[in-house]
Motif scaffolding. Structure first.
Motif, short mmCIF file in Angstrom:
data_model
loop_
_atom_site.label_atom_id
_atom_site.label_comp_id
_atom_site.label_asym_id
_atom_site.label_seq_id
_atom_site.Cartn_x
_atom_site.Cartn_y
_atom_site.Cartn_z
N SER A 283 -3.04 2.30 -7.59
CA SER A 283 -2.74 1.88 -6.21
C SER A 283 -1.44 1.09 -6.13
CB SER A 283 -3.88 1.01 -5.68
OG SER A 283 -5.11 1.64 -5.81
N ASP B 227 -11.60 -1.37 -0.86
CA ASP B 227 -11.55 0.10 -0.85
C ASP B 227 -12.97 0.59 -0.59
OD1 ASP B 227 -11.64 2.80 -1.49
OD2 ASP B 227 -9.99 2.62 -2.92
N LEU C 110 0.82 -1.23 0.00
CA LEU C 110 0.00 0.00 0.00
C LEU C 110 0.85 1.27 0.00
CD1 LEU C 110 -2.78 -0.96 2.60
CD2 LEU C 110 -3.12 -0.45 0.17
#
Ligand SMILES: Cc1cc2nc3c(=O)[nH]c(=O)nc-3n(C[C@H](O)[C@H](O)[C@H](O)COP(=O)(O)OP(=O)(O)OC[C@H]3O[C@@H](n4cnc5c(N)ncnc54)[C@H](O)[C@@H]3O)c2cc1C
Length: 418
Positions: free
Chosen positions: A344, A300, A177
């Motif tokens: 992402s 998400d 992430l």
């Protein structure tokens, strides 16, 4: 017993019925198991997400998204009265008391289903790119993240563990992430959740059904249900096989696991199933750089996109579209899903070789599946699992087998006519 449909729901039903001592035949129009909605879903065993789309905030959100091509939930009006009926019932299920009751029922079934899945996996040694690394729910705005503690408390009430995570804790759980760290407000981590390939699971389990003596009839279209001479009880199904032969298969009972197509088949009998197809999309891309691709399954929450690592592939899924039975992949709907993954996790996947897919979630207005007796004698239902068919598959099937044996499953769930 004849099980109608060989998706996740049908194949797990067949398995648990065999374990209960029934003789079982599974019928499906496809050449193998899990070729329709169970083919390329988000891969999440998401016990920590029992909340239905129909919740008090949904009507406002849907209005805000109207006219947006990349809207997570899109209503494309058709002339089908079933779509409007379903929509009206969806709005009714948004009432706070109903939404809470639906969440409670799904949480109970999901928790039990997780245990059934783990037992089954251990017993059969099933391999389906499964990962027991939990699901991390991501929030990109402070306002959304502020709701996380209430959600964690609600899950705790249902016995589901979920930990609030600040940005650093999210990165510690899923280092991939890092590239989007600045945009992250925080997360909610459910360590008991899992992920895995529903298609591989269903195919493997169908193999075990055959080994245990179940009969699987492929490329066999179910034309209609057949009632007995008295016109009441179900006596079997009329089918058309691959060579065009029309035949009747007789059974002591039939179980409907036909995904979004169940209502059409049952309507002539006067059985009204409140199920409507809610279309979703997925993208499955080869992983180029394993260090940059997540291995913890992610949701998400801001963009309603989920992603699961399936071995050397990354599956990204999302969007909901009320659009009838159209399964075509619309480029403008799938593009935001792929763009999300590229943004992402830059450099993680090979977007050129990504496979695009669309499937129809068989959704009830409140996302609570229909499990138990239908109105006709000898007709049973295990269908309408909507957004959570993978999560709920083993528990629903095990519960139905209990009901068909005349026992009450140990789950606080509104089974039909139990
Ligand atoms: C984009 C997307 C993402 C999702 N992500 C998740 C997730 O992460 N986690 C989760 O828990 N769930 C997820 N789901 C939901 C889940 O995939 C579904 O709930 C589940 O696959 C439904 O399974 P089913 O067996 O009821 O239906 P299906 O898999 O559609 O099976 C129905 C079967 O019936 C057969 N059939 C229908 N009509 C006939 C007929 N007349 N004659 C013969 N055969 C017939 C079909 O061929 C099919 O094989 C997702 C769904 C989508 C679309």
């Amino acid at each position: 017993m004849i099980v109608l449909g060989a998706g996740l729901t049908g194949v797990t039903t067949a398995w648990y019925l065999l374990q209960a001592g029934f003789r079982v035949t599974v019928v499906d129009r496809q050449p193998g198991a899990a070729r329709e909605t169970s083919f390329a879903n988000g891969g999440q065993i998401s016990i920590s997400h029992p909340e239905p789309w129909a919740n008090p905030g949904a009507p406002g959100q849907i209005l805000r998204w109207l006219g947006r091509d990349d809207a997570p939930l899109k209503f494309r009006p058709t002339r089908d009265p079933a779509q409007w009926r379903w929509g009206a019932r969806f709005l009714l299920e948004c009432l706070p008391a109903r939404a809470h009751r639906n969440t409670q029922a799904v949480a109970a079934l999901a928790t039990w289903s997780g245990r059934q899945l783990r037992d089954l996996r251990a017993r059969l040694g099933l391999e389906y790119d499964q990962l027991e690394r939990g699901i991390l729910h991501l929030f990109h705005s402070a306002a959304e993240f502020a709701q996380a503690p209430a959600r964690a408390r609600l899950l705790a009430d249902f016995g589901i563990e979920a930990r609030i995570c600040d940005r650093d804790a999210c990165l510690a759980i899923e280092p991939a992430l890092g590239a989007q760290a600045d945009a992250l407000a925080g997360g909610l981590y459910a360590p008991g959740d899992e992920s895995g390939d529903a298609f591989r699971f269903t195919q493997a389990l169908a193999g075990h059904v055959a080994v245990q003596g179940g009969t699987l009839l492929w490329e066999t279209e179910i034309l209609r249900l057949v009632t007995g001479r008295d016109g009441g009880a179900i006596a079997g199904v009329a089918v058309r096989t691959a060579d065009g032969t029309v035949d009747t298969l007789h059974a002591d009972a039939c179980v409907v696991c036909l995904g979004s197509y169940g209502p059409r088949l049952l309507a002539p009998l006067g059985e009204r199933l409140p199920i409507y197809p809610v279309k979703g999309y997925s993208v499955t891309a080869p992983v180029l750089d394993p260090a940059r691709a997540p291995s913890v399954s992610l949701t998400d929450e801001s963009r309603r996109i989920v992603c699961s690592r399936l071995g050397a592939r990354l599956r990204i899924a999302g969007t909901a579209e009320l659009n009838g039975f159209d399964t075509r992949v619309r480029p403008e709907r799938v593009a935001p899903i792929l763009a999300w993954a590229q943004r992402s996790f830059p450099g993680a996947i090979d977007a050129e070789r990504a496979e695009h897919w669309a499937g129809l979630r068989p959704a009830t207005p409140g996302n609570v599946p229909l499990i138990g007796r239908a109105r006709h004698a000898r007709l049973w239902l295990n269908t309408g699992h909507g957004t959570l068919g993978w999560t709920l598959a083993c528990g629903s099937a095990a519960a139905l087998a209990e009901l068909m044996c005349g026992r009450r499953p140990p789950v606080a769930f509104p089974f039909l006519a139990a």
